[in-house]
Design a protein around this motif. Structure first.
Motif, PDB file in Angstrom:
ATOM      1  N   LEU A 112      15.454   1.098  -9.945  1.00  0.00           N
ATOM      2  CA  LEU A 112      15.025   0.612 -11.368  1.00  0.00           C
ATOM      3  C   LEU A 112      15.889   0.095 -12.183  1.00  0.00           C
ATOM      4  O   LEU A 112      17.364   0.896 -11.963  1.00  0.00           O
ATOM      5  CB  LEU A 112      14.156   1.892 -12.171  1.00  0.00           C
ATOM      6  CG  LEU A 112      12.672   2.333 -11.766  1.00  0.00           C
ATOM      7  CD1 LEU A 112      12.175   3.389 -12.341  1.00  0.00           C
ATOM      8  CD2 LEU A 112      11.873   0.875 -11.618  1.00  0.00           C
ATOM      9  N   MET A 113      15.976  -0.908 -12.781  1.00  0.00           N
ATOM     10  CA  MET A 113      16.978  -1.343 -13.506  1.00  0.00           C
ATOM     11  C   MET A 113      16.653  -1.782 -14.929  1.00  0.00           C
ATOM     12  O   MET A 113      15.576  -2.437 -15.155  1.00  0.00           O
ATOM     13  CB  MET A 113      17.552  -2.618 -12.829  1.00  0.00           C
ATOM     14  CG  MET A 113      17.909  -2.499 -11.410  1.00  0.00           C
ATOM     15  SD  MET A 113      18.491  -3.992 -10.678  1.00  0.00           S
ATOM     16  CE  MET A 113      20.033  -4.586 -11.567  1.00  0.00           C
ATOM     17  N   ARG A 114      17.106  -1.290 -15.898  1.00  0.00           N
ATOM     18  CA  ARG A 114      16.734  -1.657 -17.375  1.00  0.00           C
ATOM     19  C   ARG A 114      17.506  -2.973 -17.763  1.00  0.00           C
ATOM     20  O   ARG A 114      18.562  -3.119 -17.641  1.00  0.00           O
ATOM     21  CB  ARG A 114      17.145  -0.491 -18.420  1.00  0.00           C
ATOM     22  CG  ARG A 114      16.399   1.013 -18.115  1.00  0.00           C
ATOM     23  CD  ARG A 114      16.831   1.809 -19.175  1.00  0.00           C
ATOM     24  NE  ARG A 114      16.562   1.675 -20.318  1.00  0.00           N
ATOM     25  CZ  ARG A 114      15.610   1.621 -21.156  1.00  0.00           C
ATOM     26  NH1 ARG A 114      14.564   2.231 -20.628  1.00  0.00           N
ATOM     27  NH2 ARG A 114      15.398   1.114 -22.560  1.00  0.00           N
ATOM     28  N   GLY A 115      16.763  -3.806 -18.676  1.00  0.00           N
ATOM     29  CA  GLY A 115      17.432  -4.816 -19.108  1.00  0.00           C
ATOM     30  C   GLY A 115      18.536  -4.782 -19.943  1.00  0.00           C
ATOM     31  O   GLY A 115      19.520  -5.564 -19.958  1.00  0.00           O
ATOM     32  N   ASP A 116      18.391  -3.700 -20.633  1.00  0.00           N
ATOM     33  CA  ASP A 116      19.388  -3.525 -21.858  1.00  0.00           C
ATOM     34  C   ASP A 116      20.708  -2.916 -21.024  1.00  0.00           C
ATOM     35  O   ASP A 116      21.814  -2.700 -21.983  1.00  0.00           O
ATOM     36  CB  ASP A 116      19.055  -2.835 -23.090  1.00  0.00           C
ATOM     37  CG  ASP A 116      18.522  -1.416 -22.523  1.00  0.00           C
ATOM     38  OD1 ASP A 116      18.620  -1.028 -21.357  1.00  0.00           O
ATOM     39  OD2 ASP A 116      18.170  -0.758 -23.501  1.00  0.00           O
ATOM     40  N   SER A 117      20.914  -2.705 -19.659  1.00  0.00           N
ATOM     41  CA  SER A 117      22.065  -2.172 -19.034  1.00  0.00           C
ATOM     42  C   SER A 117      22.925  -3.301 -19.207  1.00  0.00           C
ATOM     43  O   SER A 117      24.259  -2.937 -18.741  1.00  0.00           O
ATOM     44  CB  SER A 117      21.507  -1.666 -17.755  1.00  0.00           C
ATOM     45  OG  SER A 117      20.685  -0.716 -17.840  1.00  0.00           O
TER      46      SER A 117
END
Length: 464
Positions: A112-117
Motif C-alpha cells: 500500500l502506498m499513500r499519495g501524500d508520501s
C-alpha cells in the motif's frame, strides 16, 4: 501423450550406453502446440486458487519425492552418471527446496502506498500493489541436475499461479518425468504442468517463440541461452548459463584449506557443473607449493564407475569427452605441463592438472565441463583481477586469503555474480540469490528471487 509409431519415440540409455532405461516421446510441433494451449487454458483457473491450497499441493509434491527417493535417485544415477548417494541428496534437497518455496510463497504480499508520501502528492490517493502471475512459464532444465534445477523453476512458477511447460534435457528426461509423476500424484489440476520431450533442434525454436509462452527460464549453455534471449523479444527471460569460475590464491592463503576446496570444487561430478572451479590464479610466491599439494590431492581421487561412487566417472557423452581432451591437447602443444592426469578411457577423463597455462591457451578461457584444472601463475593481485575479468563469463569466484578485508576489496573488483571467501564456488543454499554476470546469465534466481521474477506488479489506485 502416447505415441504408437516407433519413429516417434527414442530410447534413453545409461550414461555408459550399456543399459536401456526407457524411452521418451519425440513430440511434434503440433503436440507442443496442444500442450501449451492446454496449459494456457488451465492457468486461468489455477491463478484463482488460493495460496494456501497451492502451498499444500507443493508440500504434497515434496512428500512424494521423499517417498519415491530411491526410485528417482536410481534413475538419476544411471541416466546422468552420478553416484547413488549424490543422486539421493539431489532428490532430498529438491524436496526441501519445494517446501521452502511453498512457505516463501505464503509470505508474498502486496503493498500500500499513500499519495501524500511523495512531496506534492494528493492525500486522497491510495495505491494498492498486487502481484499477478505472468501466465505460462517455459522451464528448460539441463542434464547435470535433472530434478533439482527443474524443480527450482517449476515450484516458484506454481506457487505464484503460473502454469508450466517443462522441457528437460534429453539425457535427464526420464528423471524429470519421474519428478513430474510425483507432482501429478497430488491435487494439482490436470494440465497445469505439461511435460515436453523431443529434439531441441526440431521443437526448440517453436517452444521459445510460441505466442502463449509468457516467460522463459533456462539453464544450459551460453550459446543456447544467447539464442533464446535474441528470440524471445518482449517475453521475460531468466538465464543460467556457463562459467569459468576462478580460484584466486593469494600468497598468504591457507594452502591446505585452498587445496581441499579447490579439488572438491573443480572435480565433484567430474567437473560437470557451471559453478565448478575451472581455473586457478595463484601468486608466484606460493605457486610451486600449491601445485604440488593439488597434485597429491588429485592423485587421491578415485576414477571409474559412478555405481561404485567414484570421484571421477564417465562424462555425459563422447562429444563432451572429446572436447575436454581437445582443450588439454591444445594446451600441451602450446607449452602447458600436465602435472597429473591426461589419460582417457572411453568417456572417462582422468582428473588432469595443467600448470604453466597462459593466456594463449583455449583452456584458460573456454569452459571444459569436465575434470581439467588449469593453473595460471601471476605476479600480483592486480594481475589476478585483470585475468579474472578478461573472461567472457562472470558466474562466481573464490578468493583464498587470511585477510578478509583484502578479500572483500578484491571481490568488489571481480565481475561476477557471487564471491566465495575461502571456500569453493558452488550453488546454494537454494534460497540464496544466484546471479550470473556477463555471458554467465541474465536475471537472478534463488527461491525468493525466482518467485519475484515470475510475477508482475498490478496497480490499483483508490481515489478516496
Amino acid at each position: 501423450m502416447k505415441h504408437t509409431v516407433e519413429e516417434n519415440v527414442r530410447d534413453v540409455y545409461s550414461v555408459t550406453g550399456e543399459a536401456r532405461l526407457g524411452n521418451i516421446s519425440l513430440m511434434s510441433k503440433e503436440d507442443v502446440d496442444r500442450a501449451i494451449d492446454q496449459a494456457s487454458d488451465v492457468q486461468k483457473n489455477w491463478k484463482e486458487i488460493d495460496l494456501h491450497t497451492r502451498a499444500r499441493i507443493l508440500h504434497q509434491w515434496a512428500d512424494n519425492l521423499v517417498d519415491k527417493q530411491l526410485i528417482i535417485a536410481d534413475m538419476i544415477s544411471h541416466e546422468v552418471g552420478k553416484g547413488m548417494s549424490s543422486a539421493k541428496k539431489e532428490v532430498l534437497r529438491t524436496a526441501d527446496l519445494i517446501r521452502y518455496t511453498a512457505e516463501e510463497g505464503l509470505r508474498s504480499h502486496g503493498d500500500l502506498m499513500r499519495g501524500d508520501s511523495f512531496k506534492g502528492g494528493p492525500s486522497s490517493k491510495l495505491a494498492m500493489v498486487e502481484q499477478e502471475p505472468l501466465g505460462v512459464v517455459l522451464a528448460i532444465s539441463p542434464f547435470n541436475y535433472p530434478v533439482n534445477l527443474a524443480a527450482s523453476k517449476i515450484a516458484p512458477a506454481l506457487i505464484t499461479g503460473n502454469a508450466v511447460v517443462f522441457k528437460p534435457a534429453s539425457q535427464g528426461s526420464l528423471s524429470g518425468k519421474l519428478m513430474i509423476e510425483a507432482l501429478n500424484d497430488t491435487d494439482l489440476p490436470e494440465g497445469t504442468v505439461q511435460l515436453i520431450t523431443g529434439k531441441g533442434s526440431e521443437i526448440g525454436d517453436f517452444l521459445v517463440t510460441h505466442p502463449k509462452i509468457n516467460m522463459v527460464t533456462f539453464t544450459g549453455s551460453t550459446q543456447t541461452g544467447q539464442a533464446i534471449s535474441q528470440q524471445t523479444k518482449m517475453v521475460p527471460v531468466v538465464l543460467e548459463l556457463g562459467g569459468k569460475d576462478p580460484a584466486l590464491v593469494l600468497k598468504d592463503a591457507d594452502l591446505d584449506l585452498a587445496v581441499k576446496q579447490i579439488v572438491s570444487g573443480a572435480f565433484s561430478y567430474s567437473g560437470q557443473r557451471c559453478t565448478a572451479i575451472k581455473r586457478v590464479l595463484v601468486q608466484d610466491e606460493v605457486a610451486e607449493e600449491l601445485v604440488q599439494k593439488l597434485k597429491e590431492a588429485i592423485n587421491n581421487l578415485s576414477v571409474g564407475d559412478y555405481q561404485q561412487e567414484s570421484d571421477i566417472s564417465p562424462l555425459i557423452n563422447t562429444r563432451a569427452a572429446d572436447y575436454v581432451e581437445e582443450l588439454i591437447d591444445e594446451a600441451l602443444q602450446k607449452g602447458a605441463h600436465a602435472v597429473t592426469g591426461n589419460k582417457r578411457e572411453a568417456n572417462v577423463i582422468h582428473p588432469t592438472l595443467l600448470d604453466q597455462v597462459n593466456e594463449d591457451m583455449r583452456v584458460a578461457w573456454e569452459e571444459p565441463f569436465g575434470p581439467v584444472l588449469p593453473v595460471i601463475r601471476v605476479q600480483n593481485e592486480e594481475e589476478m583481477v585483470k585475468l579474472a575479468n578478461l573472461s567472457e563469463y562472470g558466474l562466481q569466484a573464490s578468493i583464498f586469503t587470511k585477510d578478509t578485508q583484502k578479500a572483500i576489496k578484491l571481490g568488489s573488483q571481480l565481475e561476477v555474480g557471487s564471491v566465495q571467501l575461502n571456500a569453493k564456488t558452488e550453488r546454494g543454499p537454494d534460497h540464496f540469490p544466484f546471479i550470473g554476470a556477463k555471458s554467465s546469465g541474465l536475471g537472478s534466481q534463488g527461491i525468493r528471487r525466482s518467485i519475484e521474477s515470475m510475477t508482475r506488479d498490478k496497480l490499483f489506485v483508490l481515489n478516496l
